[in-house]
Design an enzyme around this catalytic site. Structure first.
Site, PDB file in Angstrom:
ATOM      1  N   THR A 221       0.842  -1.193   0.000  1.00 15.47           N
ATOM      2  CA  THR A 221       0.000   0.000   0.000  1.00 15.47           C
ATOM      3  C   THR A 221       0.879   1.246   0.000  1.00 15.47           C
ATOM      4  O   THR A 221       2.106   1.153  -0.135  1.00 15.47           O
ATOM      5  CB  THR A 221      -1.015  -0.059   1.178  1.00 15.47           C
ATOM      6  OG1 THR A 221      -1.945   1.012   1.038  1.00 15.47           O
ATOM      7  CG2 THR A 221      -0.351   0.011   2.535  1.00 15.47           C
TER       8      THR A 221
ATOM      9  N   LYS B  32       3.653   1.489  -3.949  1.00 14.01           N
ATOM     10  CA  LYS B  32       3.113   0.704  -5.072  1.00 14.01           C
ATOM     11  C   LYS B  32       3.913   0.826  -6.372  1.00 14.01           C
ATOM     12  O   LYS B  32       3.959  -0.122  -7.147  1.00 14.01           O
ATOM     13  CB  LYS B  32       1.658   1.102  -5.334  1.00 14.01           C
ATOM     14  CG  LYS B  32       0.721   0.575  -4.271  1.00 14.01           C
ATOM     15  CD  LYS B  32      -0.700   0.938  -4.550  1.00 14.01           C
ATOM     16  CE  LYS B  32      -1.574   0.452  -3.407  1.00 14.01           C
ATOM     17  NZ  LYS B  32      -2.975   0.755  -3.581  1.00 14.01           N
TER      18      LYS B  32
ATOM     19  N   ASN C 247       0.103  -3.970  -6.157  1.00 12.73           N
ATOM     20  CA  ASN C 247      -0.425  -4.034  -4.783  1.00 12.73           C
ATOM     21  C   ASN C 247      -0.412  -5.456  -4.222  1.00 12.73           C
ATOM     22  O   ASN C 247      -0.802  -5.666  -3.083  1.00 12.73           O
ATOM     23  CB  ASN C 247      -1.841  -3.449  -4.695  1.00 12.73           C
ATOM     24  CG  ASN C 247      -2.906  -4.421  -5.162  1.00 12.73           C
ATOM     25  OD1 ASN C 247      -2.637  -5.300  -5.974  1.00 12.73           O
ATOM     26  ND2 ASN C 247      -4.118  -4.278  -4.654  1.00 12.73           N
TER      27      ASN C 247
ATOM     28  N   GLY D 130      -1.567   9.209  -7.571  1.00 12.28           N
ATOM     29  CA  GLY D 130      -0.568   8.330  -6.961  1.00 12.28           C
ATOM     30  C   GLY D 130      -0.744   6.889  -7.406  1.00 12.28           C
ATOM     31  O   GLY D 130      -1.345   6.605  -8.449  1.00 12.28           O
TER      32      GLY D 130
ATOM     33  N   ALA E 273      -2.595   4.428  -6.303  1.00  8.60           N
ATOM     34  CA  ALA E 273      -3.960   3.905  -6.426  1.00  8.60           C
ATOM     35  C   ALA E 273      -4.575   4.351  -7.751  1.00  8.60           C
ATOM     36  O   ALA E 273      -5.230   3.557  -8.442  1.00  8.60           O
ATOM     37  CB  ALA E 273      -4.805   4.377  -5.244  1.00  8.60           C
TER      38      ALA E 273
ATOM     39  N   ASN F 299      -4.758  16.678  -9.990  1.00  9.08           N
ATOM     40  CA  ASN F 299      -3.797  16.423  -8.917  1.00  9.08           C
ATOM     41  C   ASN F 299      -3.129  17.709  -8.452  1.00  9.08           C
ATOM     42  O   ASN F 299      -2.985  18.655  -9.220  1.00  9.08           O
ATOM     43  CB  ASN F 299      -2.715  15.440  -9.399  1.00  9.08           C
ATOM     44  CG  ASN F 299      -1.943  14.830  -8.243  1.00  9.08           C
ATOM     45  OD1 ASN F 299      -2.549  14.451  -7.233  1.00  9.08           O
ATOM     46  ND2 ASN F 299      -0.629  14.745  -8.359  1.00  9.08           N
ATOM     47  N   ARG F 300      -2.761  17.720  -7.164  1.00  8.66           N
ATOM     48  CA  ARG F 300      -2.055  18.873  -6.592  1.00  8.66           C
ATOM     49  C   ARG F 300      -0.787  19.162  -7.409  1.00  8.66           C
ATOM     50  O   ARG F 300      -0.520  20.295  -7.769  1.00  8.66           O
ATOM     51  CB  ARG F 300      -1.700  18.525  -5.133  1.00  8.66           C
ATOM     52  CG  ARG F 300      -0.944  19.566  -4.392  1.00  8.66           C
ATOM     53  CD  ARG F 300      -0.745  19.143  -2.958  1.00  8.66           C
ATOM     54  NE  ARG F 300       0.056  17.914  -2.831  1.00  8.66           N
ATOM     55  CZ  ARG F 300       0.366  17.342  -1.683  1.00  8.66           C
ATOM     56  NH1 ARG F 300      -0.091  17.858  -0.549  1.00  8.66           N
ATOM     57  NH2 ARG F 300       1.092  16.246  -1.639  1.00  8.66           N
TER      58      ARG F 300
END
Ligand code: NAP
Length: 275
Positions: A64, A68, A89, A131, A133, A153-154
């Site tokens: 996790t 990953k 994962n 990220g 995930a 995304n940031r």
């Protein structure tokens, strides 16, 4: 008597993970003799921890955040979906080799399409976060042929890199988290940031949520997550936490390791799924 086969989940942080509990229930349900432990491993200790677990006879690990993508370097073999995602994962240790797979995407799809009975074809989708995930879920979501899929995304560069990687798979584009186009009625907004894990509440894009929007938080908790509270406050049609995905991806991993697919419904029944 033979001791149980060893499995675990590796991440940083790890105390929030419910995977040990889920795999314990799966083992009881299927009669498989396994033990499953949480392993808190800092990024600079990842390789050492994985190899130690393998040397000690461990059979498999879930992986996790934040490992990953990085863990791919340790794999001798990758499944097609893990290679496409560029994220792993599920590790299996067989014949002194490491096999990497990714069950996040199929886990999310099963939760959306089977447990929540949603038709994903032609949907307008927005994913917050870029990220590990997100890497795992983009390919399977694009296979469902959405009308569009925007990754916000940031750090814009990471979202752009993902859109380049997946551009051949469907209508995917990128933007900054604070610049989500507000001229689209999104039908599905997925929070795949880890902000909630750290107790942060970034300014999620309010204009993206209408009474027709289903909001899905990959994060989950015994009480509502910050994103799921926010989604409900915006008047979303539904606000779902990621328990279902968690249990479904775990069932896929269990199947890879043990060759038997546990039933997920009884496990889900005991968990809070919808806020
Ligand atoms: P990750 O690889 O560490 O990526 C984290 C993402 O969150 C990045 O896009 C990061 O943006 C963003 N982020 C972090 N803090 C933020 C903040 N304060 N404001 C805005 N964005 C922020 O993590 P991951 O593996 O993708 O996991 C993401 C989440 O999904 C975790 O909460 C994890 O528990 C959950 N998850 C759930 C399931 C499930 O089965 N339900 C499965 C997988 C993951 P930057 O790129 O700008 O840093």
């Amino acid at each position: 008597m033979k001791s149980p086969d060893r499995y675990g989940v590796i991440g940083y942080p790890i105390s929030h993970s419910r995977s040990p509990l889920i795999h314990r229930v799966f083992a009881e349900q299927t009669g498989e003799a396994i033990e499953y432990e949480p392993l808190k491993v800092r990024p600079d200790k990842l390789e050492r921890a994985v190899r130690q677990f393998q040397r000690a006879g461990g059979k498999g690990l879930n992986v996790t955040a934040p490992h990953k993508s990085e863990v791919i370097k340790l794999c001798d073999h990758l499944s097609e979906r893990a290679a496409t995602a560029g994220a792993v994962n599920t590790l299996s240790f067989r014949d002194h080799e490491i096999h990497g797979d990714n069950t996040d995407g199929i886990g999310l799809l099963r939760d959306l399409a089977v447990n929540h009975d949603l038709t994903l074809e032609n949907m307008r989708m927005l994913i917050l976060g870029a990220g590990g995930a997100t890497r795992g879920i983009i390919g399977p979501l694009l296979e469902m042929r959405p009308a569009l899929l925007i990754i916000a995304n940031r750090t814009l560069g990471k979202a752009k890199a993902l859109t380049q990687h997946f551009s051949g798979f469907g209508p995917v584009s990128a933007c900054r988290l604070d610049e989500v186009p507000d001229d689209t009625d999104y039908e599905l907004v997925i929070n795949a940031t880890s902000a909630g894990l750290k107790g942060d509440t970034p300014s999620y894009p309010a204009a993206a949520v209408s009474p027709e929007t289903i909001c899905y938080d990959l994060s989950y908790g015994l009480s509502p997550t910050p994103f799921s509270i926010w989604a409900r406050e915006q008047g979303a049609a539904e606000s779902i936490m990621g328990w279902g995905m968690l249990v479904e991806q775990a069932a896929e991993s269990f199947n890879i390791w043990r060759g038997v697919r546990p039933q997920t419904a009884p496990v889900l029944e005991h968990m809070l799924i919808t806020v």
